[in-house]
Each structure stands twice: as C-alpha cells, then as structure tokens.
Design an enzyme around this catalytic site. Structure first.
Site, PDB file in Angstrom:
ATOM      1  N   GLU A 188       0.708  -1.320  -0.137  1.00  0.00           N
ATOM      2  CA  GLU A 188       0.013  -0.103  -0.002  1.00  0.00           C
ATOM      3  C   GLU A 188       0.843   1.392   0.023  1.00  0.00           C
ATOM      4  OE1 GLU A 188      -1.757   1.718   3.712  1.00  0.00           O
ATOM      5  OE2 GLU A 188      -1.675  -0.566   4.200  1.00  0.00           O
ATOM      6  N   ARG A 204      -5.643   5.609  -0.758  1.00  0.00           N
ATOM      7  CA  ARG A 204      -4.381   4.845  -1.101  1.00  0.00           C
ATOM      8  C   ARG A 204      -4.284   4.188  -2.465  1.00  0.00           C
ATOM      9  NH1 ARG A 204      -4.023   6.885   3.252  1.00  0.00           N
ATOM     10  NH2 ARG A 204      -3.752   5.768   5.348  1.00  0.00           N
ATOM     11  N   HIS A 218     -10.531   4.407   2.538  1.00  0.00           N
ATOM     12  CA  HIS A 218      -9.728   3.813   3.314  1.00  0.00           C
ATOM     13  C   HIS A 218     -10.062   2.404   3.536  1.00  0.00           C
ATOM     14  CE1 HIS A 218      -7.512   3.080   7.216  1.00  0.00           C
ATOM     15  NE2 HIS A 218      -6.525   3.959   6.538  1.00  0.00           N
TER      16      HIS A 218
END
Length: 96
Positions: free
Chosen positions: A54, A69, A85
């Site tokens: 990540e 991300r 998230h």
C-alpha cells in the site's frame, strides 16, 4: 469485491504522483508507504501474504495520511485505488 475499473485520468492528480513514485521506487512521503497490505477486509482477490503493498495518495490540506491509497499487486498494472480507506476498491486503468 473490486467495484470495476476507474480511469487514471478520473482520479485525483495525486494518484498519478503516487504511481510515478511507485514506478521509480520512491522516495515516498510516509514511512508506511510500501508496507504489506494484508487485505484483512478481503475486498481484493485472496492472495498470499506479501502479494499486495500500500501507498498513500496525498490529500492536499490533510494533517494525516488521509483515506486515499493505492494498493499494488504483483501483476503488471495491478494497481487499485481506494478513496475511502479500504471500504471500496477500483482497478486503475492507466490507458485512459
């Protein structure tokens, strides 16, 4: 599950910045960037430990890493974007 694909051009410009950093192996803005993503939520296809990593997509003005991300898999252009998230993911189509 992964909710389809998203064109790279439709993502925030910081997503392109993050992909460029990944391609050049950094340097990354956060020490957590590049850590193994464990897929605890089981949203991405099940793979062995260490398959996914990540990286933070910077959120301008945020005082923390924020919620955005990019998760990379081992396959070529197997890059997923999450803006919430890890609740949802989209495979990034880098051709559009």
């Amino acid at each position: 599950d992964v909710s389809g694909t998203v064109c790279l051009s439709a993502l925030p410009p910081e997503a392109t910045d993050t992909l460029n950093l990944i391609a050049s192996d950094g340097p990354f803005p956060y020490s957590q960037d590049g850590v193994v993503f464990q897929n605890r939520e089981s949203v991405l296809p099940t793979q062995s430990y260490g398959y996914y990593h990540e990286y933070t997509v910077i959120t301008p003005g945020a005082r923390t890493r924020g919620t955005r991300r990019i998760i990379t898999g081992e396959a070529t252009q197997e890059d997923y974007y999450t803006g919430d998230h890890y609740a949802t993911f989209s495979l990034i189509d880098q051709t559009c």
